[in-house]
Design a protein around this motif. Structure first.
Motif, PDB file in Angstrom:
ATOM      1  N   ALA A  17       0.798  -1.120   0.027  1.00  0.00           N
ATOM      2  CA  ALA A  17      -0.036   0.026  -0.010  1.00  0.00           C
ATOM      3  C   ALA A  17       0.971   1.198  -0.020  1.00  0.00           C
ATOM      4  CB  ALA A  17      -0.725   0.089   1.181  1.00  0.00           C
ATOM      5  N   PRO A  18       0.511   2.172  -0.786  1.00  0.00           N
ATOM      6  CA  PRO A  18       1.353   3.182  -0.662  1.00  0.00           C
ATOM      7  C   PRO A  18       0.953   4.397   0.497  1.00  0.00           C
ATOM      8  CG  PRO A  18      -0.705   3.741  -2.324  1.00  0.00           C
ATOM      9  CD  PRO A  18      -0.453   2.351  -1.866  1.00  0.00           C
ATOM     10  N   MET A  19       1.995   4.919   0.971  1.00  0.00           N
ATOM     11  CA  MET A  19       2.117   5.381   2.356  1.00  0.00           C
ATOM     12  C   MET A  19       1.271   4.796   3.310  1.00  0.00           C
ATOM     13  SD  MET A  19       1.394   9.306   1.066  1.00  0.00           S
ATOM     14  CE  MET A  19      -0.001   9.029  -0.337  1.00  0.00           C
ATOM     15  N   PRO A  20       1.833   3.503   3.946  1.00  0.00           N
ATOM     16  CA  PRO A  20       1.302   2.693   4.585  1.00  0.00           C
ATOM     17  C   PRO A  20       0.605   3.320   5.989  1.00  0.00           C
ATOM     18  CG  PRO A  20       3.540   2.286   4.207  1.00  0.00           C
ATOM     19  CD  PRO A  20       3.352   3.294   3.444  1.00  0.00           C
ATOM     20  N   THR A  21       1.059   4.378   6.491  1.00  0.00           N
ATOM     21  CA  THR A  21       0.792   4.986   7.633  1.00  0.00           C
ATOM     22  C   THR A  21      -0.860   5.745   7.384  1.00  0.00           C
ATOM     23  OG1 THR A  21       2.909   5.168   8.925  1.00  0.00           O
ATOM     24  CG2 THR A  21       0.890   6.431   9.719  1.00  0.00           C
ATOM     25  N   LEU A  22      -0.799   6.536   6.621  1.00  0.00           N
ATOM     26  CA  LEU A  22      -1.647   7.212   5.930  1.00  0.00           C
ATOM     27  C   LEU A  22      -3.083   6.004   5.286  1.00  0.00           C
ATOM     28  CD1 LEU A  22      -3.341   9.754   5.117  1.00  0.00           C
ATOM     29  CD2 LEU A  22      -2.391   9.874   3.020  1.00  0.00           C
ATOM     30  N   ALA A  23      -2.405   5.142   4.774  1.00  0.00           N
ATOM     31  CA  ALA A  23      -3.584   3.911   4.433  1.00  0.00           C
ATOM     32  C   ALA A  23      -4.063   3.408   5.530  1.00  0.00           C
ATOM     33  CB  ALA A  23      -2.590   2.835   3.520  1.00  0.00           C
ATOM     34  N   ALA A  24      -3.213   3.224   6.709  1.00  0.00           N
ATOM     35  CA  ALA A  24      -3.816   2.554   7.873  1.00  0.00           C
ATOM     36  C   ALA A  24      -4.858   3.437   8.589  1.00  0.00           C
ATOM     37  CB  ALA A  24      -2.775   2.056   8.827  1.00  0.00           C
ATOM     38  N   ILE A  25      -4.322   4.887   8.484  1.00  0.00           N
ATOM     39  CA  ILE A  25      -5.625   5.922   9.059  1.00  0.00           C
ATOM     40  C   ILE A  25      -6.500   5.875   8.239  1.00  0.00           C
ATOM     41  CG2 ILE A  25      -5.801   8.234   9.283  1.00  0.00           C
ATOM     42  CD1 ILE A  25      -2.851   8.311  10.102  1.00  0.00           C
ATOM     43  N   ILE A  26      -6.637   5.713   7.005  1.00  0.00           N
ATOM     44  CA  ILE A  26      -7.796   5.767   6.058  1.00  0.00           C
ATOM     45  C   ILE A  26      -8.526   4.599   6.234  1.00  0.00           C
ATOM     46  CG2 ILE A  26      -8.662   5.727   3.687  1.00  0.00           C
ATOM     47  CD1 ILE A  26      -6.226   7.499   3.068  1.00  0.00           C
ATOM     48  N   ALA A  27      -7.946   3.513   6.417  1.00  0.00           N
ATOM     49  CA  ALA A  27      -8.892   2.248   6.767  1.00  0.00           C
ATOM     50  C   ALA A  27      -9.451   2.134   7.848  1.00  0.00           C
ATOM     51  CB  ALA A  27      -7.851   0.991   6.654  1.00  0.00           C
ATOM     52  N   VAL A  28      -8.906   2.751   8.994  1.00  0.00           N
ATOM     53  CA  VAL A  28      -9.336   2.614  10.320  1.00  0.00           C
ATOM     54  C   VAL A  28     -10.405   3.402  10.157  1.00  0.00           C
ATOM     55  CG1 VAL A  28      -9.257   3.556  12.858  1.00  0.00           C
ATOM     56  CG2 VAL A  28      -7.604   2.067  11.521  1.00  0.00           C
ATOM     57  N   ILE A  29     -10.533   4.740   9.844  1.00  0.00           N
ATOM     58  CA  ILE A  29     -11.707   5.816   9.670  1.00  0.00           C
ATOM     59  C   ILE A  29     -12.805   5.195   8.686  1.00  0.00           C
ATOM     60  CG2 ILE A  29     -12.329   7.930   8.731  1.00  0.00           C
ATOM     61  CD1 ILE A  29      -9.417   9.156   9.451  1.00  0.00           C
ATOM     62  N   MET A  30     -12.565   4.628   7.661  1.00  0.00           N
ATOM     63  CA  MET A  30     -13.519   4.337   6.816  1.00  0.00           C
ATOM     64  C   MET A  30     -14.322   2.858   7.449  1.00  0.00           C
ATOM     65  SD  MET A  30     -13.969   5.851   4.290  1.00  0.00           S
ATOM     66  CE  MET A  30     -15.071   4.982   3.221  1.00  0.00           C
ATOM     67  N   GLU A  31     -13.381   2.353   8.131  1.00  0.00           N
ATOM     68  CA  GLU A  31     -13.702   0.756   8.603  1.00  0.00           C
ATOM     69  C   GLU A  31     -14.755   0.885   9.943  1.00  0.00           C
ATOM     70  OE1 GLU A  31     -11.220  -2.635   8.079  1.00  0.00           O
ATOM     71  OE2 GLU A  31     -10.633  -1.889   6.081  1.00  0.00           O
ATOM     72  N   VAL A  32     -14.416   1.989  10.578  1.00  0.00           N
ATOM     73  CA  VAL A  32     -15.404   2.047  11.843  1.00  0.00           C
ATOM     74  C   VAL A  32     -16.129   3.306  11.958  1.00  0.00           C
ATOM     75  CG1 VAL A  32     -14.703   1.935  14.615  1.00  0.00           C
ATOM     76  CG2 VAL A  32     -13.566   0.540  12.997  1.00  0.00           C
ATOM     77  N   PRO A  33     -15.763   4.387  12.344  1.00  0.00           N
ATOM     78  CA  PRO A  33     -16.429   5.447  12.226  1.00  0.00           C
ATOM     79  C   PRO A  33     -17.323   5.835  10.875  1.00  0.00           C
ATOM     80  CG  PRO A  33     -14.200   6.461  12.414  1.00  0.00           C
ATOM     81  CD  PRO A  33     -14.205   4.824  12.330  1.00  0.00           C
ATOM     82  N   ALA A  34     -17.063   5.664   9.696  1.00  0.00           N
ATOM     83  CA  ALA A  34     -17.709   6.146   8.769  1.00  0.00           C
ATOM     84  C   ALA A  34     -18.825   4.746   8.688  1.00  0.00           C
ATOM     85  CB  ALA A  34     -16.676   5.934   7.372  1.00  0.00           C
ATOM     86  N   ALA A  35     -18.251   3.685   8.960  1.00  0.00           N
ATOM     87  CA  ALA A  35     -19.265   2.413   8.825  1.00  0.00           C
ATOM     88  C   ALA A  35     -20.410   2.480   9.812  1.00  0.00           C
ATOM     89  CB  ALA A  35     -18.610   1.098   8.839  1.00  0.00           C
ATOM     90  N   ILE A  36     -20.020   3.103  11.011  1.00  0.00           N
ATOM     91  CA  ILE A  36     -21.332   3.513  12.144  1.00  0.00           C
ATOM     92  C   ILE A  36     -22.153   4.465  11.588  1.00  0.00           C
ATOM     93  CG2 ILE A  36     -21.547   4.316  14.470  1.00  0.00           C
ATOM     94  CD1 ILE A  36     -18.919   2.983  15.217  1.00  0.00           C
TER      95      ILE A  36
END
Length: 140
Positions: free
Chosen positions: A51-70
């Motif tokens: 994944a490009p920019m792994p830290t940013l990718a992880a932040i995006i993943a966490v935001i999309m998969e938990v708060p955005a999903a809620i």
């Protein structure tokens, strides 16, 4: 002239749309929550998956998969979030399940997961079109 009749589910429609919203994002919450708890491991996984920019990718993943999903479950900003989820889900399919570059035992499970993501993106497209229904913050 023949008219095609369809079932609009009448009074059940709002409840069915709520159930559909929950079903669409359940997978994201189930696998997103551990990403929060083990964030450094999530960053390492992103790096190992290319994944490009792994830290940013992880932040995006966490935001999309938990708060955005809620927020999808609650029916808040449903249509714009559904559009974001289309791009997120297709992006994770291409980055995480590039079966066309794999060989051996890795091909089939990654092909399945790639097309699972494409199917989920299709569900988000439908959600973006029909909206969250009346059991939602958007409709209050």
């Amino acid at each position: 002239m023949n008219s095609i009749r369809y079932c609009d589910f009448g009074a059940l429609r709002p409840l069915l749309l709520l159930i559909a919203r929950i079903a669409i994002v359940a997978l994201f919450i189930i696998f997103g929550y551990p990403k929060i708890l083990g964030f450094s491991g999530t960053v390492q996984y992103m790096a190992s998956s290319g994944a490009p920019m792994p830290t940013l990718a992880a932040i995006i993943a966490v935001i999309m998969e938990v708060p955005a999903a809620i927020l999808i479950i609650l029916g808040f900003f449903t249509r714009p979030l559904a559009v974001l989820f289309i791009f997120y889900t297709l992006g994770t399919a291409v980055i995480g399940h590039h079966y066309w570059n794999m060989s051996g035992d890795a091909v089939v499970p990654n092909m399945i997961n790639f097309y699972k993501n494409v199917s989920i993106a299709g569900a988000f497209l439908l959600l973006a079109i029909v909206g969250p229904g009346s059991i939602s913050i958007d409709r209050r």
